[in-house]
Design an enzyme around this catalytic site. Sequence first.
Site, short mmCIF file in Angstrom:
data_model
loop_
_atom_site.label_atom_id
_atom_site.label_comp_id
_atom_site.label_asym_id
_atom_site.label_seq_id
_atom_site.Cartn_x
_atom_site.Cartn_y
_atom_site.Cartn_z
N GLY A 126 3.54 26.15 1.73
CA GLY A 126 2.11 26.40 1.58
C GLY A 126 1.49 25.63 0.44
N GLY B 60 14.48 -4.52 -2.18
CA GLY B 60 14.85 -4.96 -3.51
C GLY B 60 15.83 -4.01 -4.17
N HIS C 202 -31.13 18.13 -8.06
CA HIS C 202 -31.36 19.25 -7.13
C HIS C 202 -31.87 18.71 -5.80
CE1 HIS C 202 -32.53 23.24 -5.73
NE2 HIS C 202 -33.70 22.70 -5.36
N GLY D 192 0.81 -1.22 0.00
CA GLY D 192 0.00 0.00 0.00
C GLY D 192 0.84 1.26 0.00
N VAL E 129 0.18 21.60 -0.98
CA VAL E 129 -0.90 20.71 -0.57
C VAL E 129 -0.69 20.18 0.85
CG1 VAL E 129 -2.02 18.50 -1.04
CG2 VAL E 129 -1.43 20.04 -2.93
N CYS F 287 0.87 6.15 0.35
CA CYS F 287 -0.52 6.62 0.30
C CYS F 287 -1.36 5.99 1.39
CB CYS F 287 -1.13 6.30 -1.07
SG CYS F 287 -2.88 6.73 -1.18
#
Length: 495
Positions: A193, A132, A472, A57, A195, A60
């Site tokens: 500043g 590896g 809507h 994983g 993400v 992330c």
Amino acid sequence: MTAGARSNAVPSTATSAGNPGTFDLVVLGGGSGGYSAALRAAQLGLSVALIEEDKLGGTCLHNGCIPTKALLHAAEVADVAREGSRFGVRTSSDGIDMAGVHAYKDSVVAGLYKGLRGLVASREVTFVTGHGTLVAPGVVEVDGVRYAGRHVVLATGSYARTLPGLEIGGRVITSDQALTLDHVPSSVVVLGGGVIGVEFASVWRSFGAEVQIVEALDHLVPAEDLALSKALERAFRKRGIGFTLGDRFAEVKQSDDGVRVTLESGKSFDADLLLVAVGRGPRTADLGFEAAGVPLRQGFVVTDERLRTGVTTPDGGHVWAVGDIVPGLQLAHRGFAQGIFVAESVAAASGVSPDGPAPDTGLREPMPVDEATIPRITYCEPEVASVGVTQARAEELYGADAVETLEYNLAGNGKSRILDTTGFAKLVRRKDGPVVGMHLIGSRVGELIGEGQLIVGWEAFPEDVASLVHAHPTQNEALGEAHMALAGKPLHAHN
């Protein structure tokens, strides 16, 4: 090896010396790009070895997207509890229980991790745990065992950068340490500043900390359209998040009580912690890439548009690279898409087409991932989301006179009013042509950018989208209204 001819030469826990045989695909790195390549290749009947030195994983799942967004949701809950009276609900916040926050965050990660491991096992991917090294084109060595692949995918990910001379340790931390803090700091200086910086600033402010962002460029989230940057700055001022723009970091001094951060202008800030959030670097050092002939530039792997490094294997295959080690957007979903693309390319080269034969042309090779249509989201409060080009970039490409823009204010959107969020949707189009950029700011607008990707990717005209029916009341309606206005028939917007 063709479809259906799997190799089970090595158990997934192989550590003994020897040669486990040749796989169709050996993947070095089990993050978003690596595991997607492995799963898709196995799905297409290829034999696959997936090598990961840490947890399946990658960044992330364990140190990036998922845990940070769990913190951001906890921050949203804290804001709702503190501000319930605005909606007629008597709620209050007694503070933040970081042990409880981490338990929630870790349970989300653990559930996804368990599911991912199950997927890899069910696809009969040979999963190898260990460090590896690419010891030759087509060969990756782990603990003395060599795994040969007709094709090799490099997917080793990235690490949290720092600045020259700025050492991480003590009260100077990166996002890795920030994710495991056992307390809410009373004050933080965030260096960067972009993400990562604005997301952690948003979390800590919601948790009650005083936050000061230091950004060397002229605006927060400087890669975004200028209108979004300015809107986020207004929103952060309203939230009490401080920021200094256009001033570079000079030094930091630590003491038992905190840090003092000094900028080149001489301005200084005192805080409990300094979070270094100056981006992520490619994890390519000491992995044998250069010795095997893989071209590197400033640490990144250089590839062609089909993600081939130019290095071929003895069996006539390629060494490929995906994800954060390839120059471009460092986003998990980019790496994920690139991994699938490479797997399908390898399958096509092996005589397997994921789409069946194309008329008159034989096997159909997949189309490369288009960087221009990859959506980008910053999950602070308010959220920032975009796809396609900024207004400034569009004017560079097509000329200022050939570009048209429109901003639709969320004040005219019923669901946004219900959520008590402000912001806007900005469209950038070529005059008398398609929409080439979409830029959104407001609570939860990240959920809208999927439609934006379709609009930009399919080169839709405003009239095409204006004719679609949007439910809507939803925030999604704002996209319909914006395109109606750009098509010259605004209803809930002024001309």
